[in-house]
Design a protein around this motif. Structure first.
Motif, PDB file in Angstrom:
ATOM      1  N   TYR A   1      77.031  57.835  27.879  1.00  0.00           N
ATOM      2  CA  TYR A   1      78.354  58.352  27.528  1.00  0.00           C
ATOM      3  C   TYR A   1      78.461  59.856  27.757  1.00  0.00           C
ATOM      4  CZ  TYR A   1      79.236  53.747  25.604  1.00  0.00           C
ATOM      5  OH  TYR A   1      79.414  52.401  25.461  1.00  0.00           O
ATOM      6  N   ALA A   2      77.349  60.575  27.611  1.00  0.00           N
ATOM      7  CA  ALA A   2      77.359  62.003  27.944  1.00  0.00           C
ATOM      8  C   ALA A   2      77.593  62.195  29.438  1.00  0.00           C
ATOM      9  CB  ALA A   2      76.040  62.648  27.513  1.00  0.00           C
TER      10      ALA A   2
ATOM     11  N   ALA B   1      81.174  61.638  30.105  1.00  0.00           N
ATOM     12  CA  ALA B   1      81.993  62.732  29.588  1.00  0.00           C
ATOM     13  C   ALA B   1      82.052  63.904  30.560  1.00  0.00           C
ATOM     14  CB  ALA B   1      81.459  63.196  28.233  1.00  0.00           C
ATOM     15  N   PHE B   2      80.936  64.196  31.221  1.00  0.00           N
ATOM     16  CA  PHE B   2      80.874  65.382  32.069  1.00  0.00           C
ATOM     17  C   PHE B   2      80.950  65.063  33.566  1.00  0.00           C
ATOM     18  CE2 PHE B   2      78.951  66.677  28.052  1.00  0.00           C
ATOM     19  CZ  PHE B   2      79.631  67.867  27.813  1.00  0.00           C
TER      20      PHE B   2
ATOM     21  N   ASP C   1      82.606  63.286  37.150  1.00  0.00           N
ATOM     22  CA  ASP C   1      83.935  63.136  37.764  1.00  0.00           C
ATOM     23  C   ASP C   1      83.774  62.459  39.113  1.00  0.00           C
ATOM     24  OD1 ASP C   1      83.529  65.211  39.927  1.00  0.00           O
ATOM     25  OD2 ASP C   1      83.439  66.557  38.191  1.00  0.00           O
TER      26      ASP C   1
ATOM     27  N   ASP D   1      92.160  62.225  27.826  1.00  0.00           N
ATOM     28  CA  ASP D   1      91.120  63.244  27.700  1.00  0.00           C
ATOM     29  C   ASP D   1      89.785  62.509  27.589  1.00  0.00           C
ATOM     30  OD1 ASP D   1      89.371  65.247  27.066  1.00  0.00           O
ATOM     31  OD2 ASP D   1      90.366  65.864  25.210  1.00  0.00           O
ATOM     32  N   TRP D   2      89.265  62.117  28.738  1.00  0.00           N
ATOM     33  CA  TRP D   2      88.093  61.244  28.758  1.00  0.00           C
ATOM     34  C   TRP D   2      86.839  61.922  28.214  1.00  0.00           C
ATOM     35  CZ3 TRP D   2      88.680  56.352  28.735  1.00  0.00           C
ATOM     36  CH2 TRP D   2      89.747  55.747  29.414  1.00  0.00           C
ATOM     37  N   LYS D   3      86.731  63.243  28.407  1.00  0.00           N
ATOM     38  CA  LYS D   3      85.551  63.933  27.881  1.00  0.00           C
ATOM     39  C   LYS D   3      85.454  63.756  26.370  1.00  0.00           C
ATOM     40  CE  LYS D   3      83.276  68.444  27.639  1.00  0.00           C
ATOM     41  NZ  LYS D   3      83.335  69.877  28.048  1.00  0.00           N
ATOM     42  N   SER D   4      86.575  63.947  25.684  1.00  0.00           N
ATOM     43  CA  SER D   4      86.588  63.787  24.226  1.00  0.00           C
ATOM     44  C   SER D   4      86.353  62.333  23.830  1.00  0.00           C
ATOM     45  CB  SER D   4      87.921  64.272  23.659  1.00  0.00           C
ATOM     46  OG  SER D   4      88.107  65.651  23.915  1.00  0.00           O
TER      47      SER D   4
ATOM     48  N   TRP E   1      84.620  59.968  25.446  1.00  0.00           N
ATOM     49  CA  TRP E   1      83.241  59.504  25.646  1.00  0.00           C
ATOM     50  C   TRP E   1      82.244  60.197  24.715  1.00  0.00           C
ATOM     51  CZ3 TRP E   1      83.131  55.019  27.357  1.00  0.00           C
ATOM     52  CH2 TRP E   1      83.892  54.586  28.456  1.00  0.00           C
ATOM     53  N   MET E   2      82.570  61.408  24.263  1.00  0.00           N
ATOM     54  CA  MET E   2      81.644  62.087  23.358  1.00  0.00           C
ATOM     55  C   MET E   2      81.570  61.402  21.996  1.00  0.00           C
ATOM     56  SD  MET E   2      80.120  64.311  25.061  1.00  0.00           S
ATOM     57  CE  MET E   2      79.210  65.094  23.726  1.00  0.00           C
TER      58      MET E   2
ATOM     59  N   SER F   1      79.035  58.526  22.238  1.00  0.00           N
ATOM     60  CA  SER F   1      77.735  59.169  22.425  1.00  0.00           C
ATOM     61  C   SER F   1      77.227  59.709  21.095  1.00  0.00           C
ATOM     62  CB  SER F   1      77.854  60.308  23.451  1.00  0.00           C
ATOM     63  OG  SER F   1      76.582  60.895  23.689  1.00  0.00           O
TER      64      SER F   1
END
Length: 414
Positions: free
Chosen positions: A292-293, A296-297, A299, A376-379, A381-382, A385
């Motif tokens: 998941y990290a 998150a990061f 692309d 806001d996929w980063k938020s 997936w975090m 994780s």
């Protein structure tokens, strides 16, 4: 087992998982792009899998195991499923779609146990023979995903044209084939005498609840439920995420996870030998944190390698925790409670754990929906994780390594 029976059982497994992989992987993308479903509605649709897992033991334990041959129930359920698939194909909005997907999962989830029953009934040594049959199910899932991308149903143009509807038609046709084919499979008569009474506790695996008196197994049991929350995020959000960030052929690329599942399954005996059950389970949990990290990061541009590694970690995530957990459960249960124990852990994970997970994933997706209808996929997936980090720490601190079971675990893994 003759070569002819082996081929028939392999074809059965191939179709069983081709059907599931042919629509479930892209369900989240279909609901959002075609039916304009919200995150909460998407969670409700995915939660039907959990309800199906909870209801399945009643169908297997109270009907299939007692009154009818397993192959006939299998055929009957898949023919009903084909009709429900056609109705899902025709649904115009989520309100129409939901009752059909709910009914479908109620009839499909029991078939996962039925194909195993039909297979085991023909085997002299399931430990050696089953893997060769079961791997065709993974191949079926992989082929379904590759076909969806090959036919461009998950492409930008395909999504605009509503082409993902065709996944239900494809799976429905496969359901008809498997439904009819099932009646030609070797006879698998009921396991329980007609006059024998079966307790509800036996059907649901509750007779194995006494295993929770073992502190180590209780920690594992709780961890299994909690780790299913991050697992639900993957099933529900992975395909919509990869599609939204612009990864080409997302469904086809997701089959890398199934290839990795096969490869890492072969490494389980090695890990049991070298590290034992605790470290093997911890590796599986930490893989969820890393996956998941990476999502998150990563692309679809310079960070595409992170997305692909995250997909490929599926083998470690699933095999090193869930398959290892099934083996651990079997070793703890003993001969009397083997079936009950597997029923209990399945009910807890795919039933309770993932039901909670899908609900949370839906709320999180809606919370991080942006004004332009992207996320806001980063938020997003975090969050799973972080949940996986907490579960990993809980397990690492409280679970004590059991040296005595190592040889038995290795034997079961092989």
């Amino acid at each position: 087992m003759t070569t002819g029976i082996k081929i028939r059982l392999s074809f059965m497994m191939f179709l069983e998982f081709f059907i599931w992989g042919g629509w479930f992987v892209t369900l989240g993308t279909f609901l959002g792009a075609t039916l304009q479903a919200s995150g909460t509605q998407t969670a409700a649709a995915f939660s039907t899998q959990s309800f199906g897992a909870i209801i399945a033991p009643f169908i297997i334990g109270l009907i299939a195991d007692k009154y009818f041959n397993a192959e006939k129930i299998l055929g009957f359920l898949h023919l009903i499923g084909a009709g429900l698939m056609f109705m899902m194909f025709r649904a115009e909005d989520f309100t129409q779609f939901y009752p059909y997907v709910f009914a479908y999962m109620v009839v499909y989830m029991p078939t996962l146990a039925l194909v195993n029953s039909v297979s085991f009934n023909q085997m002299q040594d399931p430990a050696k023979e089953f893997a060769v049959i079961r791997v065709w199910g993974t191949i079926g899932w992989i082929l379904a995903g590759l076909l969806i991308s090959l036919l461009l149903w998950d492409s930008t143009e395909g999504l605009a044209a509503g082409a993902l509807r065709n996944t239900f038609l494809m799976s429905g046709i496969a359901s008809v084939v498997l439904g009819l084919f099932s009646f030609t499979l070797p006879a698998t008569p009921p396991k329980i005498a007609t006059g024998e009474r079966l307790k509800i506790s036996e059907v649901l695996g509750l007779d194995a609840i006494k295993l929770l008196k073992d502190r180590n197994y209780l920690i594992f049991f709780i961890s299994s439920i909690l780790i299913c929350i991050p697992l639900a995020f993957y099933y529900q959000n992975a395909n919509p995420f990869l599609t939204e960030v612009g990864l080409p052929n997302p469904t086809g690329k997701m089959t890398i996870g199934q290839v990795s599942e096969v490869l890492f399954m072969l490494l389980l005996p090695l890990f049991f030998t070298k590290f034992g059950i605790k470290k093997t389970l911890l590796v599986g949990m930490m893989a969820w944190v890393a996956r998941y990290a990476l999502f998150a990061f990563g692309d679809a541009g310079s960070g595409v390698y992170m997305l692909l590694i995250g997909i490929a970690l599926h083998g470690i995530c699933y095999d090193f925790f869930f398959v290892s957990g099934q083996i651990y459960t079997d070793s703890k249960a003993g001969p009397r409670y083997k079936s009950a124990a597997q029923g209990l852990i399945t009910l807890a994970t795919y039933g309770v754990g993932m039901l909670i997970g899908f609900w949370i994933a839906g709320l999180v997706s809606d919370h991080f929906l942006l004004a332009d209808q992207t996320h806001d996929w980063k938020s997003i997936w975090m969050i799973p994780s972080g949940i996986a980090v907490l579960v990993t720490i809980l397990f690492a601190v409280l679970f004590k390594e059991e040296k005595v079971e190592k040889e038995e675990l290795i034997e079961k893994a092989v």
